[in-house]
Design a protein around this motif. Sequence first.
Motif, short mmCIF file in Angstrom:
data_model
loop_
_atom_site.label_atom_id
_atom_site.label_comp_id
_atom_site.label_asym_id
_atom_site.label_seq_id
_atom_site.Cartn_x
_atom_site.Cartn_y
_atom_site.Cartn_z
N ILE A 174 -78.39 -14.66 26.22
CA ILE A 174 -79.84 -14.83 26.10
C ILE A 174 -80.29 -14.51 24.68
O ILE A 174 -81.06 -15.26 24.07
N VAL A 175 -79.79 -13.40 24.14
CA VAL A 175 -80.18 -13.01 22.78
C VAL A 175 -79.75 -14.07 21.78
O VAL A 175 -80.53 -14.50 20.91
N ARG A 176 -78.51 -14.54 21.90
CA ARG A 176 -78.02 -15.54 20.95
C ARG A 176 -78.77 -16.86 21.08
O ARG A 176 -79.03 -17.53 20.08
N ALA A 177 -79.13 -17.22 22.31
CA ALA A 177 -79.86 -18.47 22.50
C ALA A 177 -81.22 -18.41 21.81
O ALA A 177 -81.67 -19.40 21.22
N VAL A 178 -81.88 -17.25 21.88
CA VAL A 178 -83.19 -17.13 21.25
C VAL A 178 -83.09 -17.26 19.73
O VAL A 178 -84.02 -17.73 19.08
N THR A 179 -81.95 -16.87 19.15
CA THR A 179 -81.81 -16.99 17.70
C THR A 179 -81.87 -18.45 17.25
O THR A 179 -82.20 -18.72 16.09
N TYR A 180 -81.52 -19.39 18.13
CA TYR A 180 -81.57 -20.81 17.77
C TYR A 180 -82.97 -21.39 17.90
O TYR A 180 -83.24 -22.50 17.43
N VAL A 181 -83.87 -20.65 18.56
CA VAL A 181 -85.21 -21.17 18.82
C VAL A 181 -86.23 -20.62 17.84
O VAL A 181 -87.16 -21.31 17.43
N THR A 182 -86.08 -19.36 17.45
CA THR A 182 -87.09 -18.71 16.62
C THR A 182 -86.43 -17.68 15.71
O THR A 182 -85.35 -17.18 16.00
N GLN A 183 -87.13 -17.38 14.61
CA GLN A 183 -86.68 -16.30 13.73
C GLN A 183 -87.32 -14.98 14.12
O GLN A 183 -86.92 -13.93 13.63
N ASN A 184 -88.32 -15.02 14.99
CA ASN A 184 -88.95 -13.80 15.49
C ASN A 184 -88.21 -13.33 16.73
O ASN A 184 -88.74 -13.30 17.84
N LEU A 185 -86.96 -12.96 16.53
CA LEU A 185 -86.05 -12.69 17.64
C LEU A 185 -86.55 -11.57 18.54
O LEU A 185 -86.67 -11.74 19.76
N VAL A 186 -86.84 -10.42 17.96
CA VAL A 186 -87.20 -9.25 18.76
C VAL A 186 -88.48 -9.51 19.56
O VAL A 186 -88.57 -9.18 20.75
N GLN A 187 -89.46 -10.12 18.92
CA GLN A 187 -90.73 -10.36 19.60
C GLN A 187 -90.58 -11.29 20.80
O GLN A 187 -91.11 -11.03 21.88
N TRP A 188 -89.82 -12.38 20.62
CA TRP A 188 -89.70 -13.33 21.72
C TRP A 188 -88.77 -12.82 22.83
O TRP A 188 -88.94 -13.19 23.99
N LEU A 189 -87.84 -11.97 22.49
CA LEU A 189 -87.03 -11.34 23.54
C LEU A 189 -87.91 -10.45 24.41
O LEU A 189 -87.73 -10.38 25.64
#
Length: 572
Positions: A72-87
């Motif tokens: 899940i964490v790695r997938a979010v890195t491909y979607v946005t640079q605001n990783l912590v916020q979107w997690l």
Amino acid sequence: MGLGARAIFSLLALVAAGTALFYADRVFFDLPVYVAAEAGHLISALYRPALDARPELFPDLAQRREPAFDLIVRAVTYVTQNLVQWLRVGGGLAYLAGLACVFLSVRRSLDRRHALAFALLALAYPYYRFAFAVLPAGWTAGLIGLSVLATARIYFSRPVAHAAAVGVIAGGLAMMGPHGLPLGAAFLLLAVADLLLGRRDAKIFVGRVVVFSVALLATANLVQLAANQPLDAPFSGFLDPRYLKLAGGLGPQAATAGGRALVVMTTAALMLAGVPALTGLLRIELRWRWTRKRGRFHLEPLEAAFLLLALTLVGTLAAVTLLAMADGADAARVWGRQFEFFAPMLWLAAAPFLGEFERGGGRWWRLAMMLTTLIGLGGFTACILTGAQARAWDAAALNAFAREPDAVLPIAVAIVALAAGAILAPRWRLSIVWIACFVALGVASSAVDAWQRDRETPSRNALATETAAADALVSGRQGAVGVVAADPARAKLIYWRLRARPHVVVAGAPSAGQLASCDTVVAHKLDRLGPGWRVLLRGREITVFARDGATTPPLRPQAAGGGGLLSEPGSG
């Protein structure tokens, strides 16, 4: 509902919404709030190859195995640079979706007024600090809620489809934390209950078990493959390796940690969810006794969903106890992060049964519910007074029972005691009483959390600025990088902010040999490193040292990106 009752109801709803928004506002923080836990998950997900290459950096993270959350964490890195916020946003939405699933499973059995009351009760429970965080907690709650909805809707009508669905969910949870095995055990126990007390159909029982087992194993293995982890044990890979430690025997310290964990979690669960849990079990037992001489007993869909949830909670308490023993964990922990989300779910799952007993349960039922709550309250308070600590990073509503500030613990005890006493008053609906209780606990626990966070705010702000500056310095230098920090949580935070560049992590005062290979050292709360080192950057929290004679070349372009699925050791 009269005008006064509506006013009280509205006020409680506003306070509960304010508590939820207090934690939702943390979505915008740049740094992890619960540093050790959240930074650990980020490092494990983004820099697994670096940990595998140098497991001595963080031995606790090297042993961590949560590939589903890593994906899940790695997938979010491909979607946005605001990783912590979107997690944080994703975890919070997943938690709310889990509550919604449990609510939908019982909605047809509740009138509009009761449905609204129990929905507010679930939303009033202050678990949001862990839902809106870089933690698997919100996703875990969402998947368990989905399994409850599937059980209520298709457990009897489509048993094979239900077994497949719960198997997939249990496999995913097993790759995310300690809840997958308890959910699987709850499913199997429910299948046995259906065989002995329900359909009594061996073919359906065998079909459930086979399909569930295949789905669980397939899901667990696929998750491991997707996370680039080896399939060393395809038929037992869903089990946490720490369970194997128990087979080799454990010392008295581990047994003490496990025993204290079991007692503190059991008493806390009785206090927070003993009323709905006992009411649901009483309903099933009384109906079984009534039908025993009149015909064949069959579990109803809502009973099956309730049992799945209750058995999963019991299994979770057992699993966390075993893992606490295997890790030799801190005996003062209360482990609320692992099980508190079951409380609002159990209140929702038992809502139809609570309505039945409120109408016809009589005084004996109310007395039993009051005693259950008081027994849980007394046991948990005794645990707190004898050394257990309800810390902000380890407890949600239970954080209201913290020993500091001094006045909070008596207030929390009084809140629950008043709620227990109000159970005896027939005029007060149980849902309203416990909405008020959870809202009050939410305010108290949030006040404790805010008090603790406020003391850390200057340090957090300085860390955010200084670690960014340290990252810029380290990026422009050649040679190995080291991290020195007495606090393991701060070491993890610095390592993550430096994007896994450090090759050495030292806890405490470093020796010359430990830093022999390093040309640059980023230290937390360390003024001097010794002869042969000069200061490049000195801040409130962070000091960057360079070895004498090491040159500082011009900044070079960074070759690594955001650390994706196949990131190399040390890549960002």
